[in-house]
Design a protein around this motif. Structure first.
Motif, PDB file in Angstrom:
ATOM      1  N   GLN A  91     -56.683  66.214 -86.616  1.00 29.51           N
ATOM      2  CA  GLN A  91     -55.095  66.700 -86.049  1.00 29.51           C
ATOM      3  C   GLN A  91     -54.319  65.992 -86.968  1.00 29.51           C
ATOM      4  O   GLN A  91     -54.428  64.957 -87.494  1.00 29.51           O
ATOM      5  CB  GLN A  91     -55.051  66.151 -84.670  1.00 29.51           C
ATOM      6  CG  GLN A  91     -55.907  66.709 -83.421  1.00 29.51           C
ATOM      7  CD  GLN A  91     -55.709  66.297 -82.037  1.00 29.51           C
ATOM      8  OE1 GLN A  91     -54.725  65.650 -81.873  1.00 29.51           O
ATOM      9  NE2 GLN A  91     -56.509  66.903 -81.222  1.00 29.51           N
ATOM     10  N   TYR A 155     -64.323  75.296 -78.815  1.00 29.13           N
ATOM     11  CA  TYR A 155     -62.927  75.829 -78.832  1.00 29.13           C
ATOM     12  C   TYR A 155     -62.680  76.586 -79.921  1.00 29.13           C
ATOM     13  O   TYR A 155     -63.383  76.404 -81.070  1.00 29.13           O
ATOM     14  CB  TYR A 155     -62.226  74.835 -78.458  1.00 29.13           C
ATOM     15  CG  TYR A 155     -62.367  73.972 -77.121  1.00 29.13           C
ATOM     16  CD1 TYR A 155     -61.452  74.291 -76.097  1.00 29.13           C
ATOM     17  CD2 TYR A 155     -63.198  73.160 -76.998  1.00 29.13           C
ATOM     18  CE1 TYR A 155     -61.937  73.748 -74.771  1.00 29.13           C
ATOM     19  CE2 TYR A 155     -63.693  72.280 -75.895  1.00 29.13           C
ATOM     20  CZ  TYR A 155     -62.709  72.803 -74.615  1.00 29.13           C
ATOM     21  OH  TYR A 155     -63.083  72.083 -73.608  1.00 29.13           O
ATOM     22  N   LYS A 156     -61.470  77.314 -79.950  1.00 26.92           N
ATOM     23  CA  LYS A 156     -60.573  77.575 -81.232  1.00 26.92           C
ATOM     24  C   LYS A 156     -60.024  76.488 -81.672  1.00 26.92           C
ATOM     25  O   LYS A 156     -59.570  75.473 -81.097  1.00 26.92           O
ATOM     26  CB  LYS A 156     -59.775  79.134 -81.015  1.00 26.92           C
ATOM     27  CG  LYS A 156     -60.496  80.137 -80.411  1.00 26.92           C
ATOM     28  CD  LYS A 156     -59.448  81.226 -80.254  1.00 26.92           C
ATOM     29  CE  LYS A 156     -60.002  82.502 -79.422  1.00 26.92           C
ATOM     30  NZ  LYS A 156     -61.291  83.176 -80.316  1.00 26.92           N
ATOM     31  N   TRP A 158     -57.233  76.055 -82.972  1.00 28.13           N
ATOM     32  CA  TRP A 158     -55.802  75.870 -82.457  1.00 28.13           C
ATOM     33  C   TRP A 158     -55.840  75.119 -81.330  1.00 28.13           C
ATOM     34  O   TRP A 158     -54.812  74.300 -81.008  1.00 28.13           O
ATOM     35  CB  TRP A 158     -54.979  77.042 -82.281  1.00 28.13           C
ATOM     36  CG  TRP A 158     -55.576  78.203 -81.520  1.00 28.13           C
ATOM     37  CD1 TRP A 158     -56.182  79.243 -81.781  1.00 28.13           C
ATOM     38  CD2 TRP A 158     -55.126  77.982 -80.104  1.00 28.13           C
ATOM     39  NE1 TRP A 158     -56.484  79.666 -80.553  1.00 28.13           N
ATOM     40  CE2 TRP A 158     -55.738  79.094 -79.683  1.00 28.13           C
ATOM     41  CE3 TRP A 158     -54.136  77.296 -79.266  1.00 28.13           C
ATOM     42  CZ2 TRP A 158     -55.627  79.583 -78.031  1.00 28.13           C
ATOM     43  CZ3 TRP A 158     -54.222  77.681 -77.732  1.00 28.13           C
ATOM     44  CH2 TRP A 158     -54.746  78.979 -77.392  1.00 28.13           C
ATOM     45  N   GLN A 159     -57.006  75.116 -80.340  1.00 27.40           N
ATOM     46  CA  GLN A 159     -56.913  74.598 -79.020  1.00 27.40           C
ATOM     47  C   GLN A 159     -57.088  73.217 -79.190  1.00 27.40           C
ATOM     48  O   GLN A 159     -56.782  72.479 -78.405  1.00 27.40           O
ATOM     49  CB  GLN A 159     -58.219  75.263 -78.284  1.00 27.40           C
ATOM     50  CG  GLN A 159     -57.782  76.643 -77.832  1.00 27.40           C
ATOM     51  CD  GLN A 159     -58.978  77.435 -77.004  1.00 27.40           C
ATOM     52  OE1 GLN A 159     -60.042  77.554 -77.624  1.00 27.40           O
ATOM     53  NE2 GLN A 159     -58.651  77.738 -75.714  1.00 27.40           N
ATOM     54  N   LEU A 160     -57.752  72.765 -80.301  1.00 23.56           N
ATOM     55  CA  LEU A 160     -58.131  71.454 -80.429  1.00 23.56           C
ATOM     56  C   LEU A 160     -57.101  70.935 -81.429  1.00 23.56           C
ATOM     57  O   LEU A 160     -57.214  69.504 -81.510  1.00 23.56           O
ATOM     58  CB  LEU A 160     -59.671  71.182 -81.055  1.00 23.56           C
ATOM     59  CG  LEU A 160     -60.773  71.750 -80.156  1.00 23.56           C
ATOM     60  CD1 LEU A 160     -62.083  71.654 -81.225  1.00 23.56           C
ATOM     61  CD2 LEU A 160     -60.839  70.669 -79.161  1.00 23.56           C
ATOM     62  N   GLY A 161     -56.325  71.592 -82.109  1.00 27.26           N
ATOM     63  CA  GLY A 161     -55.290  70.993 -83.000  1.00 27.26           C
ATOM     64  C   GLY A 161     -55.954  70.480 -84.128  1.00 27.26           C
ATOM     65  O   GLY A 161     -55.321  69.841 -85.028  1.00 27.26           O
ATOM     66  N   ARG A 192     -65.858  72.865 -83.595  1.00 26.06           N
ATOM     67  CA  ARG A 192     -65.188  73.429 -82.604  1.00 26.06           C
ATOM     68  C   ARG A 192     -65.463  72.660 -81.460  1.00 26.06           C
ATOM     69  O   ARG A 192     -65.154  73.175 -80.109  1.00 26.06           O
ATOM     70  CB  ARG A 192     -65.700  74.812 -82.435  1.00 26.06           C
ATOM     71  CG  ARG A 192     -65.118  75.585 -83.711  1.00 26.06           C
ATOM     72  CD  ARG A 192     -65.420  77.153 -83.748  1.00 26.06           C
ATOM     73  NE  ARG A 192     -65.229  77.591 -85.134  1.00 26.06           N
ATOM     74  CZ  ARG A 192     -64.152  78.063 -85.325  1.00 26.06           C
ATOM     75  NH1 ARG A 192     -63.030  78.270 -84.474  1.00 26.06           N
ATOM     76  NH2 ARG A 192     -63.846  79.126 -86.409  1.00 26.06           N
ATOM     77  N   ASP A 194     -65.313  69.219 -78.701  1.00 26.69           N
ATOM     78  CA  ASP A 194     -64.675  68.042 -78.481  1.00 26.69           C
ATOM     79  C   ASP A 194     -65.525  66.739 -78.705  1.00 26.69           C
ATOM     80  O   ASP A 194     -66.616  66.740 -78.516  1.00 26.69           O
ATOM     81  CB  ASP A 194     -64.384  67.755 -77.053  1.00 26.69           C
ATOM     82  CG  ASP A 194     -62.848  67.983 -76.547  1.00 26.69           C
ATOM     83  OD1 ASP A 194     -62.190  67.714 -77.575  1.00 26.69           O
ATOM     84  OD2 ASP A 194     -62.203  68.684 -75.595  1.00 26.69           O
TER      85      ASP A 194
END
Length: 296
Positions: A91, A155-156, A158-161, A192, A194
């Motif tokens: 990020q 996740y995509k 952008w969802q994870l930044g 993708r 967490d």
């Protein structure tokens, strides 16, 4: 079963840290350190993660990251607090580097600042805890790294930044480490997914709280902050976003004095996502007096 008695097919290593790697039902992965092995059942997702239980039973901590203090049940029936922290690997890094810290590192380290991936973070923290130690290289108390959990959900970006190019650099470094020092049990990073870290909770109050409550003077606070920067630099390490709130001290039971050793305050360091190596060919570190003047 003792950690050292684990079958080889469960033993992984990354950045100098040994793990018990557990592949969970549904596709998640749990990496338990030697410190966390005794909590293995309590670190399973059903105990704290499913249905975002960490939000229900825990307390979100102040700061820019996603961090919770979560109670877990230990074998004797009591509870033990752990820190549950979501990794911000790849990020953007929204930091201001304080002048006393900036003077201890080359500009290139600051310009290329990035959040550690979870395995890098545990590796650097373990390096700091291991030493070697000497009068000029004092031990630094820290919270213990317990476990890393990667849930199976994807996740995509952008969802994870996350920035894919930046993430690929972490993947390359980890792959190089695995090729050189791995055990054959793979440790990989998934773009993708967490990554959630477990740490031991450190009892006490942060230095700013103690200053606000009158336990520390402004001079105490500045000297403690400067000393902690120099202690890290003695290990050729720096925390780029270091601040007094990252320093935990424990008042004595009478609520008046703070634990001290040799006339200095004992402290524990609790934030490591921007813990970095400092090149060893830099000029000698500044003195505490020089740092105090710089921070004034």
């Amino acid at each position: 079963m003792a950690f050292d008695d684990l079958p080889s097919e469960y033993k992984a290593r990354a950045y100098g840290v040994d793990y018990a790697r557990l592949c969970l039902l549904g596709g998640g992965e749990l990496f338990l350190t030697r410190y966390g092995w005794g909590l293995s059942k309590r670190a399973l997702p059903k105990a704290w993660f499913i249905d975002q239980r960490y939000e229900e039973t825990g307390k979100k901590l102040d700061g820019t990251g996603t961090v919770y203090r979560v109670p877990i049940v230990v074998p004797v029936g009591a509870t033990k607090d752990v820190v549950v922290k979501f990794s911000r690997v790849a990020q953007d890094v929204p930091i201001f580097v304080d002048k006393p810290v900036a003077e201890l590192v080359p500009r290139s380290v600051i310009d290329n600042a990035c959040f550690n991936d979870p395995f890098e973070e545990f590796g650097l923290l373990t390096e700091l805890r291991r030493g070697p130690f000497s009068p000029d290289r004092p031990p630094i108390k820290t919270k213990r790294p317990l476990a890393i959990y990667s849930p199976p959900r994807e996740y995509k970006l952008w969802q994870l930044g996350r920035k894919e190019g930046l993430f690929s650099q972490h993947v390359a470094r980890l792959r190089a480490d695995q090729e050189k020092n791995g055990t054959g049990v793979p440790v990989t990073l998934h773009l993708r997914r967490d990554y959630i870290m477990f740490f031991q909770w450190v009892k006490g109050l942060d230095a700013v709280e103690l200053y606000n409550d009158g336990f520390l003077t402004a001079e105490d606070l500045q000297n403690l902050y400067n000393k902690s920067n120099l202690d890290l630099r003695a290990h050729n390490l720096v925390v780029l976003d270091h601040k007094p709130r990252h320093l935990i001290l424990r008042p004595l039971r009478n609520g008046i004095e703070l634990l001290a050793r040799d006339g200095t305050f004992d402290y524990a360091l609790i934030d490591f996502e921007l813990l970095k190596h400092v090149p060893t060919d830099l000029p000698d570190k500044a003195s505490t007096k020089e740092l105090a003047s710089a921070g004034a």
